[in-house]
Motif scaffolding. Structure first.
Motif, short mmCIF file in Angstrom:
data_model
loop_
_atom_site.label_atom_id
_atom_site.label_comp_id
_atom_site.label_asym_id
_atom_site.label_seq_id
_atom_site.Cartn_x
_atom_site.Cartn_y
_atom_site.Cartn_z
N GLN A 186 44.04 55.30 51.80
CA GLN A 186 44.80 54.52 52.77
C GLN A 186 44.18 54.70 54.18
OE1 GLN A 186 47.35 52.54 52.13
NE2 GLN A 186 47.54 53.08 49.94
N GLY A 187 44.27 53.67 54.95
CA GLY A 187 43.76 53.75 56.31
C GLY A 187 43.29 52.39 56.78
N ALA A 188 42.98 52.35 58.10
CA ALA A 188 42.54 51.08 58.66
C ALA A 188 41.16 50.69 58.19
CB ALA A 188 42.59 51.14 60.19
N ALA A 189 40.36 51.72 57.82
CA ALA A 189 38.98 51.43 57.39
C ALA A 189 38.90 50.99 55.94
CB ALA A 189 38.09 52.67 57.61
N PHE A 190 39.96 51.18 55.21
CA PHE A 190 39.94 50.88 53.79
C PHE A 190 40.89 49.73 53.50
CE2 PHE A 190 39.11 55.42 54.24
CZ PHE A 190 37.88 55.52 53.61
N ASN A 191 40.46 48.83 52.67
CA ASN A 191 41.29 47.75 52.12
C ASN A 191 41.85 46.86 53.23
OD1 ASN A 191 42.41 46.29 50.06
ND2 ASN A 191 44.20 47.60 49.84
N SER A 192 41.06 46.71 54.28
CA SER A 192 41.44 45.84 55.41
C SER A 192 42.75 46.29 56.04
CB SER A 192 41.56 44.37 54.98
OG SER A 192 40.34 43.93 54.45
N GLY A 193 43.03 47.56 55.91
CA GLY A 193 44.24 48.10 56.52
C GLY A 193 45.50 47.85 55.73
N ALA A 194 45.42 47.19 54.59
CA ALA A 194 46.62 46.90 53.79
C ALA A 194 46.92 48.09 52.89
CB ALA A 194 46.41 45.65 52.96
N LYS A 195 48.19 48.38 52.73
CA LYS A 195 48.59 49.48 51.85
C LYS A 195 48.60 49.06 50.38
CE LYS A 195 51.40 51.84 55.29
NZ LYS A 195 52.74 52.39 55.63
N GLN A 196 48.96 47.82 50.09
CA GLN A 196 49.01 47.33 48.71
C GLN A 196 48.33 45.98 48.64
OE1 GLN A 196 53.10 47.17 47.49
NE2 GLN A 196 53.21 49.39 47.06
N ARG A 197 47.85 45.63 47.49
CA ARG A 197 47.24 44.33 47.25
C ARG A 197 47.80 43.75 45.96
NH1 ARG A 197 40.98 43.99 48.67
NH2 ARG A 197 41.68 41.83 48.86
N VAL A 198 47.87 42.45 45.86
CA VAL A 198 48.34 41.73 44.67
C VAL A 198 47.14 41.06 44.04
CG1 VAL A 198 49.84 39.96 43.74
CG2 VAL A 198 50.63 41.42 45.62
N ILE A 199 46.90 41.37 42.79
CA ILE A 199 45.74 40.84 42.05
C ILE A 199 46.25 39.79 41.06
CG2 ILE A 199 43.83 41.40 40.51
CD1 ILE A 199 43.90 44.23 41.64
N ARG A 200 45.58 38.65 41.04
CA ARG A 200 45.93 37.55 40.11
C ARG A 200 44.89 37.51 39.00
NH1 ARG A 200 44.60 31.93 40.07
NH2 ARG A 200 46.21 30.67 39.03
N LEU A 201 45.35 37.67 37.73
CA LEU A 201 44.48 37.68 36.55
C LEU A 201 44.58 36.34 35.84
CD1 LEU A 201 45.05 41.23 35.00
CD2 LEU A 201 43.10 40.42 36.32
N VAL A 202 43.44 35.66 35.67
CA VAL A 202 43.37 34.37 34.98
C VAL A 202 42.27 34.46 33.94
CG1 VAL A 202 43.10 31.88 35.27
CG2 VAL A 202 44.10 33.23 37.10
N GLU A 203 42.50 33.86 32.75
CA GLU A 203 41.49 33.85 31.71
C GLU A 203 40.30 33.02 32.15
OE1 GLU A 203 42.98 32.61 28.00
OE2 GLU A 203 44.46 34.23 27.82
N ALA A 204 39.12 33.50 31.86
CA ALA A 204 37.91 32.77 32.24
C ALA A 204 37.73 31.57 31.32
CB ALA A 204 36.69 33.69 32.15
N GLN A 205 37.20 30.51 31.93
CA GLN A 205 36.97 29.30 31.16
C GLN A 205 35.81 29.54 30.18
OE1 GLN A 205 38.90 26.62 31.54
NE2 GLN A 205 37.89 25.57 29.82
N VAL A 206 36.02 29.14 28.92
CA VAL A 206 35.00 29.35 27.87
C VAL A 206 34.31 28.02 27.62
CG1 VAL A 206 34.60 30.06 25.50
CG2 VAL A 206 36.37 31.18 26.87
N ASP A 207 33.00 28.06 27.64
CA ASP A 207 32.22 26.86 27.36
C ASP A 207 32.25 26.60 25.86
OD1 ASP A 207 30.56 24.75 27.35
OD2 ASP A 207 28.75 25.84 27.96
N PRO A 208 32.73 25.44 25.42
CA PRO A 208 32.79 25.19 23.96
C PRO A 208 31.41 25.04 23.33
CG PRO A 208 33.49 23.26 25.16
CD PRO A 208 33.33 24.34 26.19
N MET A 209 30.39 24.69 24.09
CA MET A 209 29.05 24.51 23.53
C MET A 209 28.20 25.78 23.60
SD MET A 209 29.30 21.44 22.59
CE MET A 209 27.60 21.13 22.13
N GLU A 210 28.75 26.83 24.13
CA GLU A 210 27.97 28.07 24.25
C GLU A 210 27.86 28.74 22.88
OE1 GLU A 210 28.06 32.25 26.81
OE2 GLU A 210 29.77 30.86 26.81
N PRO A 211 26.65 29.19 22.51
CA PRO A 211 26.51 29.90 21.22
C PRO A 211 27.19 31.26 21.29
CG PRO A 211 24.45 29.97 22.43
CD PRO A 211 25.36 29.05 23.21
#
Length: 538
Positions: A186-211
């Protein structure tokens, strides 16, 4: 005077724990030096609150059961330290019995299943009938399992359908997930000074033609199966001599090679051949074939018999027609000879001429046949007709062939005389074993064949024997020309077998031979034994 002063000093040193303790106690009491402390377990009943710490607390013994603390005498059972001893600590089960199955589990991992009891071989349904896992599920559990099964099957089906389609649609992505993240620094030098962060998890798009990125079709070897059930053996017993002989395996005997030239008995060779181990098994089709052949033979015999009867009837009918025709011709001839003129038309006269011509041809054929038979009899007697050859056979050949006697000629129906006179019941024929009654009656009894044995006929052989035929017949040919002296024939015919009278032995040979048989042999071995005894005495 003590006993130790009388007895000699011991050769081997003797160590006693009690003597050693007394000696140490006495030395500790006498000496004023630094006292060495030795841990000794308190006596039984006074160990409350005392815990063994070192190996000497156990005194070369086992654990103390009244002290409820984990104890490891001689480091037995302590994890992390390998013990060179193969001794196992005694463990008890819930019922207080010794658990001997730890002997079977020794050397195996803790996850390995080892069946050491008979109850382990039984299914779970028998050993634990009231297990809640074996109870029937309720309706909610059934609906939940059904829904999950349906969803899994539908997912598999959709994946199969999508893979078979030429154009694949993009798979539907799941909803986004949000995670609250609190960094450790924690601190002003770390994490842009924010105490907590919210992370958004999304499934990566899968290429149907990829082997495919990874090889997922590799064949992995199967894991080890579950261990087999142990074979519970009975306690070992001493092997007897009989069992050793039964377990003795004979050496291999070859039918082709015998390098050392051994003489192998036939019974050993047959035993090595294995013929005694083979079991003959006859296929049931043989019985079916035999039955089919028997039925076919019976049908064929019936067909042959029916055909023979039909041919016999046709021949009889044809014979009757010929006899009737001959009877009419004879009647016609008698009428013509008597002067009776039968009026015939032109067609009838033509038929009569043809019949006369046919009769004349039959007469000529029969005349030629009789002349031929006479010529054959005169030139080659061995080529006579079959009927004459059978008639002139020897009586022994007739008996061997079972030919019927030709002497009896009558139109009456003949029966087998052996079938008559059987009114004695079931006991007839079962006599004593020593009695010779195989044939109860003579064969062909009466005047059928025995009357003309070795008797020539009257007219055929008259040229051979001349006019002395009656004299030869009446002559008794079995009377000797010269009889023995003293023969008396006035006694009449003999009614029984010949009887001989035994004469006394004039030279006494029978008595001499009987004495020689009863006489004992020479006792040469006894004499040799006497000589050996004498030599030993000397």
């Amino acid at each position: 005077m003590e006993l130790s002063s009388i007895l000699p000093a011991p050769i081997q040193p003797v160590w006693d724990r009690d003597d050693d303790r007394r000696q140490q106690n006495s030395s500790n009491q006498r000496s004023t030096a630094v006292v060495t402390a030795q841990s000794i377990a308190p006596p039984y009943g006074q160990r409350r609150g005392w815990v063994p710490r070192v190996h000497t607390d156990y005194g070369d013994g086992g654990a103390f059961p009244e002290i409820h603390v984990a104890q490891y005498p001689l480091e037995m059972g302590r994890k992390g330290k390998e013990s060179t001893s193969n001794a196992l600590a005694v463990q008890l089960d819930a019922e207080g019995k010794v658990k001997y199955d730890i002997i079977a589990r020794q050397g195996h991992g803790k996850d390995k299943i080892v069946y050491s009891k008979l109850s382990d071989l039984l299914p779970v349904e028998v050993t634990s009938e009231k297990d809640p896992s074996l109870e029937k599920p309720n309706q909610d559990e059934i609906d939940d399992i059904t829904e999950r099964t349906r969803a899994a099957l539908q997912k598999l089906t959709n994946s199969k359908i999508a893979a078979a389609m030429p154009v694949r649609c993009a798979e539907k992505q799941g909803p986004a997930e949000f995670i609250r993240y609190t960094p450790s620094q924690q601190g002003a030098a770390f994490n842009s000074g924010a105490k907590q962060r919210v992370i958004r998890l999304v499934e990566a798009q899968v290429d149907p033609m990829e082997p495919p990125r990874f090889k997922i079709n590799k064949k992995i070897p199967r894991g080890p199966p579950s261990p087999p059930a142990p074979v519970l053996h009975s306690p070992t017993r001493r092997v007897t001599v009989k069992e050793q002989k039964e377990w003795k395996i004979p050496p291999c005997i070859s039918n082709w090679k015998n390098a050392k030239g051994y003489t192998v008995p036939l019974d050993k060779r047959l035993a090595a051949d294995g013929r005694g181990l083979q079991q003959l098994h006859i296929n049931e089709n043989f019985a079916k074939l035999a039955e089919a052949l028997y039925i076919a033979d019976r049908k064929a015999r019936e067909a042959v018999e029916t055909r023979a009867q039909l041919e016999k009837k046709l021949a009889q009918k044809e014979k009757e027609q010929k006899e009737e025709h001959l009877r009419q011709l004879a009647q016609k001839a008698r009428d013509e000879r008597a002067g009776i003129k039968v009026g015939m038309s032109g067609a009838d006269a033509k038929i009569t001429d043809e019949e006369e011509r046919e009769r004349e041809m039959l007469r000529q054929d029969r005349h030629k046949e009789r002349a031929r038979e006479r010529n054959l009899a005169r030139a080659a007697p061995d080529k006579r007709s079959k009927l004459k050859r059978e008639r002139e056979r020897d009586i022994s050949e007739q008996i061997a062939l079972g030919m019927p006697a030709r002497g009896v000629s009558s139109n009456e129906v003949q029966f087998d005389q052996r079938l008559f006179g059987q009114a004695q019941g079931l006991g007839h024929g079962y006599a004593d074993d020593e009695a010779y009654n195989v044939y109860d009656k003579p064969w062909r009894e009466g005047g059928s064949m025995a009357n003309h044995l070795y008797r020539p006929s009257k007219n055929v052989d008259k040229e051979v024997y001349g006019e002395d035929l009656e004299k030869i017949v009446k002559t008794n040919r079995f009377v000797p020309d010269k009889e023995f002296s003293g023969t008396d024939r006035s006694g009449g015919a003999r009614s029984g077998p010949v009887q001989f009278e035994k004469e006394e032995d004039p030279f006494g040979l029978d008595q001499f031979l009987s004495q020689a048989k009863r006489a004992s042999k020479r006792k040469e071995p006894d004499r040799r034994d006497d000589r050996d005894k004498r030599k030993r005495r000397d």
